[in-house]
Design a protein around this motif. Structure first.
Motif, PDB file in Angstrom:
ATOM      1  N   ARG A 193      71.289  38.546  76.469  1.00 29.09           N
ATOM      2  CA  ARG A 193      71.062  38.397  75.035  1.00 29.09           C
ATOM      3  C   ARG A 193      70.231  39.541  74.499  1.00 29.09           C
ATOM      4  O   ARG A 193      70.500  40.077  73.427  1.00 29.09           O
ATOM      5  CB  ARG A 193      70.371  37.084  74.716  1.00 29.09           C
ATOM      6  N   LYS A 194      69.235  39.964  75.248  1.00 27.02           N
ATOM      7  CA  LYS A 194      68.390  41.074  74.796  1.00 27.02           C
ATOM      8  C   LYS A 194      69.162  42.383  74.765  1.00 27.02           C
ATOM      9  O   LYS A 194      68.992  43.188  73.855  1.00 27.02           O
ATOM     10  CB  LYS A 194      67.166  41.180  75.696  1.00 27.02           C
TER      11      LYS A 194
ATOM     12  N   THR B  16      73.277  28.922  69.956  1.00 25.11           N
ATOM     13  CA  THR B  16      74.016  28.460  71.133  1.00 25.11           C
ATOM     14  C   THR B  16      74.842  27.224  70.804  1.00 25.11           C
ATOM     15  O   THR B  16      76.000  27.106  71.218  1.00 25.11           O
ATOM     16  CB  THR B  16      73.059  28.162  72.293  1.00 25.11           C
TER      17      THR B  16
ATOM     18  N   ASP C  37      80.159  36.890  70.607  1.00 23.37           N
ATOM     19  CA  ASP C  37      78.849  37.545  70.681  1.00 23.37           C
ATOM     20  C   ASP C  37      78.360  37.948  69.292  1.00 23.37           C
ATOM     21  O   ASP C  37      77.184  37.752  68.946  1.00 23.37           O
ATOM     22  CB  ASP C  37      78.909  38.789  71.574  1.00 23.37           C
TER      23      ASP C  37
ATOM     24  N   ASN D 264      71.547  42.130  71.876  1.00 22.87           N
ATOM     25  CA  ASN D 264      70.783  42.208  70.634  1.00 22.87           C
ATOM     26  C   ASN D 264      70.466  43.658  70.298  1.00 22.87           C
ATOM     27  O   ASN D 264      70.529  44.058  69.132  1.00 22.87           O
ATOM     28  CB  ASN D 264      69.503  41.383  70.738  1.00 22.87           C
TER      29      ASN D 264
ATOM     30  N   ASN E  93      77.283  29.213  77.837  1.00 22.39           N
ATOM     31  CA  ASN E  93      76.653  29.858  76.685  1.00 22.39           C
ATOM     32  C   ASN E  93      75.142  29.845  76.790  1.00 22.39           C
ATOM     33  O   ASN E  93      74.476  30.817  76.407  1.00 22.39           O
ATOM     34  CB  ASN E  93      77.098  29.178  75.389  1.00 22.39           C
TER      35      ASN E  93
ATOM     36  N   ASN F 176      67.585  30.397  68.879  1.00 20.29           N
ATOM     37  CA  ASN F 176      68.487  30.525  70.022  1.00 20.29           C
ATOM     38  C   ASN F 176      69.249  29.228  70.269  1.00 20.29           C
ATOM     39  O   ASN F 176      70.449  29.249  70.560  1.00 20.29           O
ATOM     40  CB  ASN F 176      67.709  30.945  71.270  1.00 20.29           C
TER      41      ASN F 176
ATOM     42  N   PHE G  89      74.994  36.435  67.412  1.00 18.99           N
ATOM     43  CA  PHE G  89      73.865  37.220  66.932  1.00 18.99           C
ATOM     44  C   PHE G  89      73.702  37.162  65.431  1.00 18.99           C
ATOM     45  O   PHE G  89      72.590  37.295  64.928  1.00 18.99           O
ATOM     46  CB  PHE G  89      73.958  38.656  67.429  1.00 18.99           C
TER      47      PHE G  89
ATOM     48  N   GLN H 119      74.318  32.522  79.283  1.00 13.73           N
ATOM     49  CA  GLN H 119      74.702  33.849  78.820  1.00 13.73           C
ATOM     50  C   GLN H 119      73.783  34.343  77.707  1.00 13.73           C
ATOM     51  O   GLN H 119      73.377  35.504  77.718  1.00 13.73           O
ATOM     52  CB  GLN H 119      76.142  33.821  78.319  1.00 13.73           C
ATOM     53  N   TYR H 120      73.477  33.485  76.742  1.00 16.56           N
ATOM     54  CA  TYR H 120      72.702  33.923  75.598  1.00 16.56           C
ATOM     55  C   TYR H 120      71.219  33.613  75.705  1.00 16.56           C
ATOM     56  O   TYR H 120      70.471  33.874  74.776  1.00 16.56           O
ATOM     57  CB  TYR H 120      73.256  33.287  74.323  1.00 16.56           C
TER      58      TYR H 120
END
Length: 125
Positions: A87-88, A28, A5, A91, A78, A24, A9, A81-82
């Protein structure tokens, strides 16, 4: 938050300023590439280990098919998930913890180094 993670990011924040629409996708792809290279290294290690132990578990073609299926699964995991709400949330957590910074070139070199190590291990087996 795990290491993947944090790496995601870091890549996302680095490429968000340069390529906002593709950030993104790039992050990814990197995480998937890193996880698949680690999976390949483990697979080659265990293949060599099982060969020396004289254990015949799976043929090479079946092992490659399994690796490809798991790699596709990792990519979709992934991507889901992201790509969404998680993700937000992550983040927002990463914005609080901006302590760790990595050199982007060293991070790109990490999966390539793992693949090189995999090749050396494959040749030794």
């Amino acid at each position: 938050m795990n290491t993947f993670d944090a790496l995601f990011f870091h890549f996302f924040q680095h490429y968000k300023t340069k390529k906002s629409k593709k950030a993104n996708s790039i992050a990814t792809f990197y995480i998937t590439f890193l996880q698949c290279s680690l999976l390949l290294l483990l697979g080659v290690f265990f293949a060599g280990f099982f060969r020396q132990m004289r254990v015949d578990t799976m043929s090479a073609s079946k092992a490659w098919t399994l690796f490809i299926m798991v790699a596709i699964f990792i990519y979709f995991k992934n991507w889901m998930q992201y790509g969404g709400r998680k993700r937000k949330v992550l983040n927002a957590k990463m914005i609080k913890n901006r302590k760790i910074t990595y050199n982007i070139w060293l991070l790109w070199l990490l999966p390539i180094t793992i693949l090189g190590l995999t090749y050396v291990l494959f040749q030794a087996v």
